[in-house]
Design a protein around this motif. Structure first.
Motif, mmCIF file in Angstrom:
data_model
loop_
_atom_site.group_PDB
_atom_site.id
_atom_site.type_symbol
_atom_site.label_atom_id
_atom_site.label_comp_id
_atom_site.label_asym_id
_atom_site.label_seq_id
_atom_site.Cartn_x
_atom_site.Cartn_y
_atom_site.Cartn_z
ATOM 1 N N GLN A 21 3.632 -6.247 -4.476
ATOM 2 C CA GLN A 21 5.081 -6.180 -4.428
ATOM 3 C C GLN A 21 5.523 -5.557 -3.106
ATOM 4 N N ALA A 22 6.692 -5.964 -2.646
ATOM 5 C CA ALA A 22 7.153 -5.527 -1.326
ATOM 6 C C ALA A 22 7.593 -4.077 -1.290
ATOM 7 N N GLU A 23 7.978 -3.511 -2.429
ATOM 8 C CA GLU A 23 8.516 -2.157 -2.427
ATOM 9 C C GLU A 23 7.768 -1.188 -3.333
ATOM 10 N N ASP A 24 6.775 -1.634 -4.056
ATOM 11 C CA ASP A 24 6.039 -0.774 -4.985
ATOM 12 C C ASP A 24 4.629 -0.542 -4.449
ATOM 13 N N PHE A 25 4.359 0.699 -4.019
ATOM 14 C CA PHE A 25 3.049 1.037 -3.468
ATOM 15 C C PHE A 25 2.336 2.080 -4.325
ATOM 16 N N SER A 26 2.634 2.083 -5.612
ATOM 17 C CA SER A 26 1.979 2.999 -6.540
ATOM 18 C C SER A 26 0.572 2.510 -6.836
ATOM 19 N N LYS A 27 -0.372 3.431 -6.873
ATOM 20 C CA LYS A 27 -1.761 3.056 -7.117
ATOM 21 C C LYS A 27 -2.054 2.811 -8.587
ATOM 22 N N GLY A 28 -1.242 3.367 -9.470
ATOM 23 C CA GLY A 28 -1.540 3.280 -10.891
ATOM 24 C C GLY A 28 -0.861 2.144 -11.607
ATOM 25 N N THR A 29 -0.468 1.090 -10.902
ATOM 26 C CA THR A 29 0.219 -0.035 -11.531
ATOM 27 C C THR A 29 -0.517 -1.331 -11.228
ATOM 28 N N ASN A 30 -0.084 -2.402 -11.896
ATOM 29 C CA ASN A 30 -0.699 -3.707 -11.695
ATOM 30 C C ASN A 30 -0.373 -4.317 -10.336
ATOM 31 N N THR A 31 0.577 -3.747 -9.625
ATOM 32 C CA THR A 31 0.923 -4.272 -8.304
ATOM 33 C C THR A 31 -0.045 -3.784 -7.234
ATOM 34 N N TYR A 32 -0.849 -2.774 -7.531
ATOM 35 C CA TYR A 32 -1.793 -2.233 -6.559
ATOM 36 C C TYR A 32 -2.946 -3.207 -6.349
#
Length: 376
Positions: free
Chosen positions: A154-165
């Motif tokens: 995702q372009a704005e979500d850089f959290s390591k604990g999510t499915n976007t990582y």
């Protein structure tokens, strides 16, 4: 007409999922659309896959995979891997090898103020100005002893604990050695996730410590400093060296050929260190080296042939090809596997091909943005 019908089916399915519990949906075998004649359904979905070949129309193929279980199964059979079709369809496609016959043209936009980098798939010849299909994003995070680039779907979500990582790139203090970490477990690609969202992306939620080394990048000392070309080497631990040979193994040969499956576990290294690069003679991993530029007397600069894809001279520009190591160089060692170059102040082209993926290519290009204290 068929496309509009699919859109209505998809919207109705979303409403149905909201009204019913997951157990109720599974008990019904998906939804009422699962009972359509298989021959008719196959022809319709095949037509959609063939006609909606480029983005943004390609999103209709993704929508079909989300209607119900039977639709998803047929889409799995119809949609080919990027290395065979040259198309990126599902989120997992960014972690699958690129096309074998040509370079897949992408570009990277840099935001200096937020230290963020965005990877796009080029859709047309003028995609650099018109925009493209978003693939990945990365944010630079400086630390006392290293630098991290967090890579996200995702372009704005850089959290390591999510499915976007998706993973990260980490450098040493001097900026001469890098390790590419995959955020997905080597075992995660072997089985399909149970939830509908995980089946579509084949990515599971990971903890901040879930990182799996998949490649090592090293830059050598440049005696000419910033005036001379860089020398780099990439040890691709997860890709066998035989993958580029005629009839050789590739990262998906031993896996079921469907668009949801990632790299098989047999090619994934379980232990690697950033400071101690994995010896490719031991594990048979592919080694990429940059092609040496030639000195142009008239222009008084180092030059590489990017075939019009790079327009601005920069020390960041490079082309990578497979290293022959101790073997005689063959035609497969002349092919450009990854090329990266500057076309604007904060705009760069990135073209890659089999056997590396968009994720691996993006991570390698990110290492080129880092300032090397020992090399420059």
């Amino acid at each position: 007409m068929a496309i509009k019908c699919i859109a209505r089916l998809r919207s109705r399915r979303v409403v149905q999922d909201q009204l019913q519990t997951p157990n109720e949906v599974e008990a019904e075998g998906g939804c009422c659309w699962a009972n359509l004649p298989q021959e008719l359904l196959w022809e319709v979905l095949l037509m959609i896959e063939e006609t909606e070949s480029i983005w943004p129309q390609r999103k209709n193929v993704v929508a079909c995979a989300g209607v119900c279980r039977s639709w998803r199964f047929i889409i799995q059979q119809i949609v080919k891997l990027p290395q065979l079709s040259g198309k990126l369809t599902f989120p997992i496609s960014v972690k699958q090898p690129g096309p074998k016959d040509s370079l897949l043209q992408c570009f990277i936009k840099r935001n200096r103020s937020t230290q963020t980098y965005y990877l796009y798939l080029g859709l047309t010849n003028s995609a650099l100005s018109d925009g493209g299909k978003f693939l990945l994003a990365a944010r630079k995070c400086r630390r006392p002893t290293c630098t991290d680039y967090i890579i996200s779907l995702q372009a704005e979500d850089f959290s390591k604990g999510t499915n976007t990582y998706a993973g990260r790139l980490r450098s040493n203090f001097l900026g001469t050695k890098f390790t590419v970490f995959d955020g997905q477990s080597p075992q995660a690609g072997a089985k399909m996730g149970k939830s509908r969202s995980s089946r579509l992306a084949n990515l599971r939620q990971v903890s901040p410590s879930s990182n799996y080394p998949m490649a090592h990048i090293s830059y050598e000392l440049n005696l000419l400093g910033s005036r001379g070309p860089r020398r780099m080497q990439c040890n691709m631990n997860t890709i066998p060296a035989t993958s580029i040979a005629p009839g050789g193994l590739d990262p998906t040969t031993q896996a079921e050929l469907n668009p949801y499956q990632s790299t098989p576990t047999s090619f994934l290294s379980k232990s690697a260190s950033m400071e101690n690069s994995v010896s490719d003679q031991k594990n048979g991993g592919l080694v990429l080296i940059n092609k040496a530029p030639r000195w142009h007397e008239q222009l008084q600069c180092w030059c590489l042939n990017f075939h019009g894809r790079v327009t601005i001279a920069s020390v960041k520009n490079f082309q990578l090809a497979a290293s022959p190591e101790n073997e005689p160089a063959g035609p497969e060692h002349e092919k450009i596997i990854l090329q990266f170059g500057k076309v604007g102040k904060d705009l760069f082209t990135m073209d890659y091909r089999y056997p590396i993926s968009a994720f691996q290519a993006f991570a390698i290009c990110l290492s080129s943005f880092e300032t090397r204290i020992a090399c420059e």
